[in-house]
Design a protein around this motif. Structure first.
Motif, short mmCIF file in Angstrom:
data_model
loop_
_atom_site.label_atom_id
_atom_site.label_comp_id
_atom_site.label_asym_id
_atom_site.label_seq_id
_atom_site.Cartn_x
_atom_site.Cartn_y
_atom_site.Cartn_z
N VAL A 184 -89.21 -23.94 12.92
CA VAL A 184 -90.48 -23.67 12.21
C VAL A 184 -91.41 -22.83 13.07
CG1 VAL A 184 -90.36 -25.69 10.71
CG2 VAL A 184 -91.54 -25.88 12.91
N THR A 185 -91.28 -22.93 14.40
CA THR A 185 -92.08 -22.09 15.28
C THR A 185 -91.63 -20.63 15.17
OG1 THR A 185 -92.49 -23.91 16.83
CG2 THR A 185 -92.77 -21.67 17.68
N ALA A 186 -90.33 -20.41 15.11
CA ALA A 186 -89.81 -19.05 14.93
C ALA A 186 -90.31 -18.46 13.61
CB ALA A 186 -88.29 -19.05 14.98
N LEU A 187 -90.24 -19.23 12.54
CA LEU A 187 -90.72 -18.76 11.24
C LEU A 187 -92.22 -18.48 11.28
CD1 LEU A 187 -88.74 -21.12 8.84
CD2 LEU A 187 -88.37 -18.68 9.17
N SER A 188 -92.97 -19.33 11.97
CA SER A 188 -94.41 -19.15 12.07
C SER A 188 -94.75 -17.91 12.88
CB SER A 188 -95.05 -20.39 12.71
OG SER A 188 -94.80 -21.55 11.96
N ALA A 189 -94.01 -17.68 13.96
CA ALA A 189 -94.25 -16.49 14.78
C ALA A 189 -93.98 -15.21 13.99
CB ALA A 189 -93.38 -16.55 16.03
N LEU A 190 -92.93 -15.22 13.18
CA LEU A 190 -92.64 -14.05 12.34
C LEU A 190 -93.72 -13.86 11.28
CD1 LEU A 190 -88.79 -14.40 11.80
CD2 LEU A 190 -89.96 -12.71 13.21
N ALA A 191 -94.14 -14.95 10.65
CA ALA A 191 -95.19 -14.85 9.64
C ALA A 191 -96.49 -14.34 10.23
CB ALA A 191 -95.40 -16.21 8.97
N ALA A 192 -96.72 -14.68 11.51
CA ALA A 192 -97.95 -14.24 12.19
C ALA A 192 -97.89 -12.79 12.63
CB ALA A 192 -98.22 -15.14 13.39
N GLY A 193 -96.67 -12.21 12.65
CA GLY A 193 -96.58 -10.79 12.98
C GLY A 193 -95.52 -10.38 13.97
N CYS A 194 -94.79 -11.31 14.54
CA CYS A 194 -93.75 -10.92 15.51
C CYS A 194 -92.72 -10.00 14.85
CB CYS A 194 -93.04 -12.15 16.07
SG CYS A 194 -93.88 -12.92 17.47
N ALA A 195 -92.30 -8.99 15.60
CA ALA A 195 -91.27 -8.08 15.10
C ALA A 195 -89.88 -8.67 15.26
CB ALA A 195 -91.35 -6.75 15.85
N ARG A 196 -89.68 -9.44 16.32
CA ARG A 196 -88.39 -10.08 16.57
C ARG A 196 -88.62 -11.37 17.35
NH1 ARG A 196 -83.47 -9.69 15.58
NH2 ARG A 196 -83.89 -7.73 14.49
N VAL A 197 -87.81 -12.37 17.04
CA VAL A 197 -87.86 -13.64 17.77
C VAL A 197 -86.45 -14.01 18.21
CG1 VAL A 197 -88.39 -16.10 17.65
CG2 VAL A 197 -89.90 -14.46 16.51
N TYR A 198 -86.30 -14.26 19.49
CA TYR A 198 -85.03 -14.75 20.06
C TYR A 198 -85.12 -16.27 20.13
CZ TYR A 198 -84.43 -9.88 21.44
OH TYR A 198 -84.32 -8.51 21.44
N VAL A 199 -84.15 -16.95 19.53
CA VAL A 199 -84.11 -18.41 19.52
C VAL A 199 -82.94 -18.87 20.37
CG1 VAL A 199 -83.85 -20.49 18.11
CG2 VAL A 199 -85.17 -18.54 17.23
N THR A 200 -83.21 -19.71 21.36
CA THR A 200 -82.16 -20.17 22.27
C THR A 200 -81.76 -21.60 21.98
OG1 THR A 200 -83.57 -21.11 24.01
CG2 THR A 200 -83.24 -18.71 24.03
N ASP A 201 -80.50 -21.92 22.26
CA ASP A 201 -80.00 -23.29 22.14
C ASP A 201 -78.60 -23.33 22.75
OD1 ASP A 201 -81.26 -25.68 20.21
OD2 ASP A 201 -79.15 -25.97 20.71
N LEU A 202 -78.04 -24.53 22.80
CA LEU A 202 -76.66 -24.72 23.25
C LEU A 202 -75.71 -24.91 22.09
CD1 LEU A 202 -77.42 -27.19 26.18
CD2 LEU A 202 -76.73 -24.80 26.42
N ALA A 203 -76.25 -25.22 20.91
CA ALA A 203 -75.42 -25.54 19.74
C ALA A 203 -75.25 -24.29 18.87
CB ALA A 203 -76.05 -26.66 18.93
N GLU A 204 -74.02 -23.82 18.75
CA GLU A 204 -73.74 -22.61 17.96
C GLU A 204 -74.17 -22.78 16.50
OE1 GLU A 204 -72.90 -19.68 18.58
OE2 GLU A 204 -72.14 -19.69 20.64
N LYS A 205 -73.94 -23.96 15.93
CA LYS A 205 -74.29 -24.16 14.52
C LYS A 205 -75.77 -24.01 14.30
CE LYS A 205 -73.61 -25.05 10.23
NZ LYS A 205 -72.97 -24.06 9.36
N LYS A 206 -76.59 -24.55 15.20
CA LYS A 206 -78.04 -24.41 15.05
C LYS A 206 -78.46 -22.95 15.21
CE LYS A 206 -79.88 -28.99 16.03
NZ LYS A 206 -78.73 -29.73 15.56
N LEU A 207 -77.80 -22.22 16.06
CA LEU A 207 -78.12 -20.80 16.22
C LEU A 207 -77.72 -20.02 14.97
CD1 LEU A 207 -77.05 -20.33 19.94
CD2 LEU A 207 -79.37 -20.44 19.03
N GLU A 208 -76.63 -20.42 14.33
CA GLU A 208 -76.24 -19.78 13.06
C GLU A 208 -77.30 -20.03 11.99
OE1 GLU A 208 -72.42 -21.22 11.94
OE2 GLU A 208 -71.45 -20.57 13.80
N ILE A 209 -77.80 -21.25 11.95
CA ILE A 209 -78.86 -21.56 10.99
C ILE A 209 -80.10 -20.73 11.30
CG2 ILE A 209 -80.44 -23.38 10.20
CD1 ILE A 209 -78.13 -25.38 10.71
#
Length: 350
Positions: A184-209
């Motif tokens: 939800v932070t990534a979505l909020s950052a994009l809605a606020a104006g970010c051109a790109r957001v990199y999301v990090t994690d260890l779980a491939e499935k969550k990164l796919e989502i």
């Protein structure tokens, strides 16, 4: 009326809770009575279930869980003006002291006297009905579902974080952690104006989502790739304008400045149970700004408006829904942290 009760660490039950029944007989003049419809399972609920405490908040006696909720107004107090019986609503779960210094300064979320659902000794709302102040109850537009409305509470964290970050159009962001709050932070950052957001994690499935949410989101498996090096490659060596720490991991928190550009901002979101290391030198050479957030303030109406307009879509984050009678099993599954699940919700009988 049955409620989902955390009896003690590792023990849940569905049972009547007479104290709550008596408490909810009282409806103040500016209160509304709400029949609960959908309640999300939050990481804090699960943590109380598995650990019995979060920092200084300790479960010392049976407590009803749940604080991400939507429902329908079934009764209004004599002085309520903005809501009526039948209105579909979501509720902000923290009620401050209206006369406290923090509240008068507009920082009601840091009021030491705030009463927050499912934070000991305050009961949550995995129960049939609740009484709540009109001022913290928000009417839903017709095109916002109960399930989406129960996502407003976690979304509020992301919107509050983006607000504190002071996102500018075209900013590059990094969100550490692809759990519900990270997404939800990534979505909020994009809605606020970010051109790109990199999301990090260890779980491939969550990164796919994460990547499925927007073409402007890039997932980074930090077990395989250095996010700081990746971001710098993509920004001509400059780095990210914003870094949001949403893991609660001491290791991640110690690395927040690595992908950050000079003059950038770090927002600490993830709860840290213990003190974490802070690279003051890395912050200094960047003249980094560091913000901390505690829950949220003044953002619920903004969240509802963005869901209604389509500026933010939380539906892909709702990965599993349970009936109320399956609440105990739902928490057992949530505690196992299935990698394919982001947000699990519980629907109460109507």
């Amino acid at each position: 009326m049955k409620s989902l009760v955390l009896e003690k660490k590792d023990e849940l039950s569905l049972r009547d809770f007479p104290a709550i029944d008596r408490e909810e007989e009282v409806l103040g003049p500016r209160d509304v009575r709400i029949k609960l419809h959908t309640v999300g399972i939050c990481g804090s609920d699960v943590h109380y279930y598995t650990h019995g405490r979060i920092g200084p908040f300790v479960v010392k006696e049976p407590m009803i869980l749940g604080h991400e909720a939507s429902g329908v107004v079934i009764e209004t107090g004599s002085e309520v003006q903005t809501l009526k019986v039948g209105d579909r609503v979501c509720m902000e779960p923290g009620i401050p002291d209206p006369n406290s210094r923090a509240t008068r300064l507009g920082m009601y979320n840091v009021d030491p006297a705030v009463r927050f659902w499912a934070t000991p000794p305050v009961h949550g709302i995995l129960r049939p009905t609740c009484v709540h102040p009109e001022a913290f109850t928000f009417k839903l537009p017709d095109n916002v579902s109960f399930a989406e409305a129960a996502m407003v509470e976690p979304l509020a964290v992301g919107v509050h974080a983006a607000t504190k970050a002071r996102v500018k159009p075209g900013d590059i962001g990094v969100v550490m952690g692809a759990g519900p709050i990270g997404l939800v932070t990534a979505l909020s950052a994009l809605a606020a104006g970010c051109a790109r957001v990199y999301v990090t994690d260890l779980a491939e499935k969550k990164l796919e989502i994460a990547e499925s949410l927007s073409p402007a989101i890039t997932g980074v498996n930090v077990a395989k790739e250095d996010v700081a090096a990746l971001v710098k490659r993509h920004t001509e060596g400059w780095g990210a304008d914003l870094v949001f720490e949403a893991t609660g991991s001491p290791k991640a928190a110690a690395q927040v400045f690595e992908p950050l550009a000079p003059g950038g901002c770090v927002v600490m979101i993830g709860g840290q149970p213990d003190p974490v290391s802070y690279d003051a030198g890395a912050a200094m050479v960047r003249e980094a700004r560091v913000e901390n957030i505690f829950r949220y303030a003044h953002v619920f109406p903004r969240c509802v408006a963005m869901l209604s307009s389509g500026a933010i879509d939380v539906k892909p984050l709702i990965t599993r829904t349970f009936e109320f009678e399956d609440s105990v099993r739902a928490f057992e599954i949530a505690a196992s942290a299935p990698p394919a699940d982001v947000k699990m919700q519980i629907e109460l009988p109507q």
